[in-house]
Design a protein around this motif. Structure first.
Motif, PDB file in Angstrom:
ATOM      1  N   LEU A  17       0.826  -1.203   0.000  1.00  0.00           N
ATOM      2  CA  LEU A  17       0.000   0.000   0.000  1.00  0.00           C
ATOM      3  C   LEU A  17       0.861   1.254   0.000  1.00  0.00           C
ATOM      4  O   LEU A  17       0.574   2.231  -0.712  1.00  0.00           O
ATOM      5  CB  LEU A  17      -0.930  -0.014   1.218  1.00  0.00           C
ATOM      6  N   HIS A  18       1.915   1.233   0.794  1.00  0.00           N
ATOM      7  CA  HIS A  18       2.809   2.385   0.827  1.00  0.00           C
ATOM      8  C   HIS A  18       3.448   2.616  -0.537  1.00  0.00           C
ATOM      9  O   HIS A  18       3.574   3.758  -1.002  1.00  0.00           O
ATOM     10  CB  HIS A  18       3.891   2.154   1.880  1.00  0.00           C
ATOM     11  N   ARG A  19       3.857   1.502  -1.188  1.00  0.00           N
ATOM     12  CA  ARG A  19       4.517   1.615  -2.488  1.00  0.00           C
ATOM     13  C   ARG A  19       3.561   2.189  -3.548  1.00  0.00           C
ATOM     14  O   ARG A  19       3.922   3.097  -4.294  1.00  0.00           O
ATOM     15  CB  ARG A  19       5.040   0.263  -2.915  1.00  0.00           C
ATOM     16  N   VAL A  20       2.345   1.651  -3.623  1.00  0.00           N
ATOM     17  CA  VAL A  20       1.430   2.098  -4.673  1.00  0.00           C
ATOM     18  C   VAL A  20       0.907   3.516  -4.405  1.00  0.00           C
ATOM     19  O   VAL A  20       0.664   4.288  -5.328  1.00  0.00           O
ATOM     20  CB  VAL A  20       0.257   1.106  -4.833  1.00  0.00           C
ATOM     21  N   VAL A  21       0.753   3.871  -3.101  1.00  0.00           N
ATOM     22  CA  VAL A  21       0.337   5.255  -2.796  1.00  0.00           C
ATOM     23  C   VAL A  21       1.436   6.230  -3.186  1.00  0.00           C
ATOM     24  O   VAL A  21       1.170   7.323  -3.696  1.00  0.00           O
ATOM     25  CB  VAL A  21      -0.033   5.381  -1.302  1.00  0.00           C
ATOM     26  N   ALA A  22       2.693   5.820  -2.960  1.00  0.00           N
ATOM     27  CA  ALA A  22       3.808   6.681  -3.376  1.00  0.00           C
ATOM     28  C   ALA A  22       3.798   6.865  -4.886  1.00  0.00           C
ATOM     29  O   ALA A  22       4.115   7.951  -5.394  1.00  0.00           O
ATOM     30  CB  ALA A  22       5.134   6.081  -2.903  1.00  0.00           C
ATOM     31  N   ASP A  23       3.439   5.803  -5.616  1.00  0.00           N
ATOM     32  CA  ASP A  23       3.384   5.925  -7.075  1.00  0.00           C
ATOM     33  C   ASP A  23       2.300   6.914  -7.520  1.00  0.00           C
ATOM     34  O   ASP A  23       2.427   7.563  -8.564  1.00  0.00           O
ATOM     35  CB  ASP A  23       3.115   4.552  -7.701  1.00  0.00           C
ATOM     36  N   LEU A  24       1.225   7.005  -6.712  1.00  0.00           N
ATOM     37  CA  LEU A  24       0.147   7.950  -7.082  1.00  0.00           C
ATOM     38  C   LEU A  24       0.661   9.387  -7.164  1.00  0.00           C
ATOM     39  O   LEU A  24       0.222  10.176  -7.998  1.00  0.00           O
ATOM     40  CB  LEU A  24      -0.998   7.882  -6.062  1.00  0.00           C
ATOM     41  N   ASN A  25       1.579   9.721  -6.299  1.00  0.00           N
ATOM     42  CA  ASN A  25       2.059  11.104  -6.219  1.00  0.00           C
ATOM     43  C   ASN A  25       3.086  11.430  -7.284  1.00  0.00           C
ATOM     44  O   ASN A  25       3.509  12.587  -7.403  1.00  0.00           O
ATOM     45  CB  ASN A  25       2.656  11.367  -4.832  1.00  0.00           C
ATOM     46  N   THR A  26       3.532  10.413  -8.026  1.00  0.00           N
ATOM     47  CA  THR A  26       4.520  10.686  -9.080  1.00  0.00           C
ATOM     48  C   THR A  26       3.872  10.912 -10.439  1.00  0.00           C
ATOM     49  O   THR A  26       4.554  11.345 -11.370  1.00  0.00           O
ATOM     50  CB  THR A  26       5.500   9.506  -9.190  1.00  0.00           C
ATOM     51  N   ALA A  27       2.616  10.577 -10.558  1.00  0.00           N
ATOM     52  CA  ALA A  27       1.926  10.772 -11.845  1.00  0.00           C
ATOM     53  C   ALA A  27       1.806  12.258 -12.144  1.00  0.00           C
ATOM     54  O   ALA A  27       1.536  13.074 -11.243  1.00  0.00           O
ATOM     55  CB  ALA A  27       0.561  10.106 -11.813  1.00  0.00           C
ATOM     56  N   ARG A  28       1.966  12.631 -13.411  1.00  0.00           N
ATOM     57  CA  ARG A  28       1.996  14.050 -13.779  1.00  0.00           C
ATOM     58  C   ARG A  28       0.647  14.544 -14.290  1.00  0.00           C
ATOM     59  O   ARG A  28       0.235  15.651 -13.976  1.00  0.00           O
ATOM     60  CB  ARG A  28       3.062  14.293 -14.853  1.00  0.00           C
ATOM     61  N   SER A  29      -0.040  13.732 -15.052  1.00  0.00           N
ATOM     62  CA  SER A  29      -1.304  14.170 -15.625  1.00  0.00           C
ATOM     63  C   SER A  29      -2.461  13.417 -14.995  1.00  0.00           C
ATOM     64  O   SER A  29      -2.268  12.431 -14.264  1.00  0.00           O
ATOM     65  CB  SER A  29      -1.301  13.934 -17.145  1.00  0.00           C
ATOM     66  N   LEU A  30      -3.680  13.858 -15.286  1.00  0.00           N
ATOM     67  CA  LEU A  30      -4.865  13.181 -14.760  1.00  0.00           C
ATOM     68  C   LEU A  30      -4.970  11.770 -15.330  1.00  0.00           C
ATOM     69  O   LEU A  30      -5.289  10.812 -14.598  1.00  0.00           O
ATOM     70  CB  LEU A  30      -6.118  13.995 -15.105  1.00  0.00           C
ATOM     71  N   ALA A  31      -4.698  11.614 -16.622  1.00  0.00           N
ATOM     72  CA  ALA A  31      -4.766  10.274 -17.231  1.00  0.00           C
ATOM     73  C   ALA A  31      -3.742   9.340 -16.600  1.00  0.00           C
ATOM     74  O   ALA A  31      -4.052   8.162 -16.309  1.00  0.00           O
ATOM     75  CB  ALA A  31      -4.544  10.371 -18.733  1.00  0.00           C
ATOM     76  N   ASP A  32      -2.519   9.829 -16.363  1.00  0.00           N
ATOM     77  CA  ASP A  32      -1.503   9.007 -15.713  1.00  0.00           C
ATOM     78  C   ASP A  32      -1.926   8.631 -14.293  1.00  0.00           C
ATOM     79  O   ASP A  32      -1.700   7.492 -13.841  1.00  0.00           O
ATOM     80  CB  ASP A  32      -0.168   9.741 -15.663  1.00  0.00           C
ATOM     81  N   THR A  33      -2.529   9.571 -13.580  1.00  0.00           N
ATOM     82  CA  THR A  33      -2.976   9.290 -12.212  1.00  0.00           C
ATOM     83  C   THR A  33      -4.036   8.203 -12.195  1.00  0.00           C
ATOM     84  O   THR A  33      -4.000   7.278 -11.358  1.00  0.00           O
ATOM     85  CB  THR A  33      -3.514  10.581 -11.573  1.00  0.00           C
ATOM     86  N   LEU A  34      -5.004   8.265 -13.093  1.00  0.00           N
ATOM     87  CA  LEU A  34      -6.069   7.262 -13.135  1.00  0.00           C
ATOM     88  C   LEU A  34      -5.500   5.871 -13.451  1.00  0.00           C
ATOM     89  O   LEU A  34      -5.909   4.875 -12.834  1.00  0.00           O
ATOM     90  CB  LEU A  34      -7.111   7.660 -14.175  1.00  0.00           C
ATOM     91  N   GLN A  35      -4.584   5.816 -14.392  1.00  0.00           N
ATOM     92  CA  GLN A  35      -3.998   4.519 -14.727  1.00  0.00           C
ATOM     93  C   GLN A  35      -3.151   3.984 -13.576  1.00  0.00           C
ATOM     94  O   GLN A  35      -3.138   2.783 -13.297  1.00  0.00           O
ATOM     95  CB  GLN A  35      -3.151   4.650 -15.998  1.00  0.00           C
ATOM     96  N   THR A  36      -2.465   4.876 -12.860  1.00  0.00           N
ATOM     97  CA  THR A  36      -1.675   4.459 -11.711  1.00  0.00           C
ATOM     98  C   THR A  36      -2.572   3.903 -10.608  1.00  0.00           C
ATOM     99  O   THR A  36      -2.193   2.964  -9.894  1.00  0.00           O
ATOM    100  CB  THR A  36      -0.842   5.642 -11.179  1.00  0.00           C
TER     101      THR A  36
END
Length: 573
Positions: A17-36
């Motif tokens: 959970l910590h790893r995937v939540v950290a990945d959420l904050n690295t996404a740059r665009s809205l589309a990247d965030t949704l896919q992450t």
């Protein structure tokens, strides 16, 4: 199994959970965030399928991201489910804190609604917590204000079981973090769009300002920007080269002035009456050399910003040539082409401007006005005054009050009689004629009708060229012999008329003698001396008469005077 290894499962899940939540904050665009978000569910939370249904501006939900099965992703990504169908789903089944679980025993009714879905067939569960392919688990995502952002849908846990308490809490925590990441991504996207829009607007503004600057600076006619309001209202802030050339002044000097400083004194009223928005005016502006130029002003109001100061944008067009032509045409229409004197129409217009239709019975002498004023004072002191219709003078006088005296009635005390102020004849100082039999000191508008004696013989003997030269010289001598402000007009042929205001009877007679003596001296034309005489008739303009009546009266007096003298005496003056 999950119960026996609960500490290990929690620790491993927390790490994922910590790893995937950290990945959420690295996404740059809205589309990247949704896919992450969906990738993190598949990778970190132990589900084989996951998708995000995002709320659109119209309220419906669209499948914005999918992970776990490329075939399913191609089938349902981008499809839309209605808001009503989703609200129905989020109220069915079992509520697991912030999650919504719909078992296959209830979910069969949802197979035909419009929400995009993908599932595989499978056997019935063999034990109570086994996952069925038609089971549904949703994790709603809400914004900080409680607004629904979207719904995470998961399917097919890898262990084949419905999630336990810790798995449910992990999915709920992840949905909460995903909502924050999506909100931040939307905020960044909105900020980026706003920045792009702002940059485009600034570019458009700079282009517009540059276009305005070029149009302002290089306009063929004058342009000026002036202040509006405040202590320096109307002060020129900026002028273009065309206006500087027109007025013969540099821009640095013009910034010290306003249009009211430059306008001709006779046109200041026209300028003050010109409205700021859409106002138009034709007036004269002063040049550096002291001359004036006719211009057409057109005003408009411009704002520096939405709530910023407003300025007056004035377009100044040189109309000197057009005005010159207009004045020439007006002069030709109102003046005699041979002598340059006012013609018959202009004479009648000037004479008519001094006359009104006031009845003859309304006139009175200055002495009668004084008598009426004293009678009014006596009435005010308590004495009875008896007035009869038509009394007070041979003309049936009624007191004129302030109309007799332009500066006001000299006997302006309570009880003094005044003329009615609402009548149709009290809009100006009335023109009166001096008495015919006695010089009572009254001054009036004298009308001297002049007819040349012996002119026809000159015209017949020497031709029209000589006759025209005689008329031109007579016009010059008459103009020279009168005061500034008097009018000398050519009525037609060899007839002239002089209008002289402020004369008494004796003054008018003296003027006629002086003008006759000015005409008598010989006139040289082409080396030849010719001579004409002149007969004058003196009439008086008076309100209640028309211009034609005044001219006819003077004409009749001229013929009486002409017949009273012999032909030889007329030629001698």
């Amino acid at each position: 199994m999950e119960t026996e290894s609960e500490p290990y499962v929690r620790l491993a899940t927390l790490r994922q959970l910590h790893r995937v939540v950290a990945d959420l904050n690295t996404a740059r665009s809205l589309a990247d965030t949704l896919q992450t978000v969906v990738d993190g569910i598949v990778v970190g939370l132990g589900y084989e399928l996951a998708c995000v249904n995002l709320v659109r501006p119209d309220g419906d939900l669209v499948v914005a991201a999918f992970a776990g099965d490329p075939a399913a992703e191609a089938l349902i990504t981008g499809r839309v489910g209605s808001r009503a169908s989703w609200e129905r789903r989020l109220t069915m089944g079992e509520c697991w804190d912030g999650l919504r679980f719909i078992p296959h025993t209830e979910g069969w009714v949802l197979l035909e609604d419009d929400v995009p879905q993908w599932h595989t067939d499978g056997p019935d569960p063999r034990f109570e917590d086994e996952w069925h392919p038609e089971d549904r688990l949703y994790a709603p995502m809400y914004a900080s204000g409680g607004e629904l952002l979207g719904v995470i849908s998961v399917d097919r846990p890898r262990n084949g079981r419905r999630p336990g308490a810790w798995g449910r809490e992990a999915l709920q925590m992840y949905a909460f973090q995903a909502a924050i990441a999506i909100s931040n991504a939307r905020l960044r996207a909105n900020m980026q769009r706003a920045l792009v829009r702002l940059e485009r607007e600034q570019q458009a503004l700079r282009a517009s300002e540059e276009s305005f600057r070029q149009a302002f600076e290089y306009a063929p006619s004058g342009m000026a920007i002036a202040e509006m309001g405040g202590d320096q209202h109307g002060r020129l802030l900026r002028t273009n080269d065309a206006l500087c050339r027109l007025l013969g002044r540099p821009a640095s000097v013009l910034r010290r002035y306003s249009f009211s400083d430059l306008v001709h004194p006779e046109d200041i009223g026209t300028l003050l009456r010109t409205s700021a928005e859409g106002g138009r005016a034709e007036l004269r502006l002063g040049r550096r050399d002291g001359t004036y130029v006719w211009v057409s002003l057109r005003n408009s109001v411009v704002a520096d910003a939405a709530d910023g100061p407003r300025f007056l944008l004035t377009h100044v067009e040189d109309i000197e040539e057009r005005k010159r032509h207009e004045l020439q045409l007006a002069h030709r229409a109102s003046h005699d082409s041979l002598t340059g004197l006012p013609n018959s129409a202009e004479l009648r217009a000037r004479l008519g401007a001094r006359l009104c239709r006031r009845p003859q019975s309304a006139r009175a002498t200055a002495i009668e006005a004084l008598d009426a004023a004293f009678e009014g004072r006596e009435a005010h002191d308590g004495h009875e005054v008896r007035a009869e219709a038509g009394g007070g003078g041979e003309h049936g006088f009624q007191p004129d009050g302030p109309d007799r005296y332009p500066g006001g009635d000299p006997f302006d005390f309570p009880g003094a009689p005044t003329a009615p102020t609402d009548g149709p004849y009290d809009h100006h100082v009335h023109t009166v004629a001096p008495a015919a039999d006695v010089d009572d000191g009254t001054k009036g508008l004298a009308v001297l009708f002049c007819d040349l004696d012996g002119f026809k013989s000159i015209n017949d003997r020497f031709g029209h060229h000589t006759g025209d030269a005689v008329l031109i010289e007579v016009a010059r001598r008459l103009t020279t012999g009168v005061r500034d402000g008097d009018t000398v007009a050519r009525l037609g042929g060899d007839e002239f008329v002089v209008l002289a205001d402020g004369l008494g009877a004796a003054d008018a007679a003296d003027l006629a003698v002086r003008l006759r003596n000015a005409i008598i001296p010989p006139i040289r034309v082409d080396g030849r001396a010719v001579r004409v005489g002149a007969s004058f008739g003196i009439g008086w303009a008076s309100c209640g008469m028309s211009a034609d009546e005044v001219l006819r009266s003077a004409d009749q007096r001229m013929y009486i005077e002409k017949r009273s003298r012999s032909k030889a005496h007329r030629r001698a003056g």
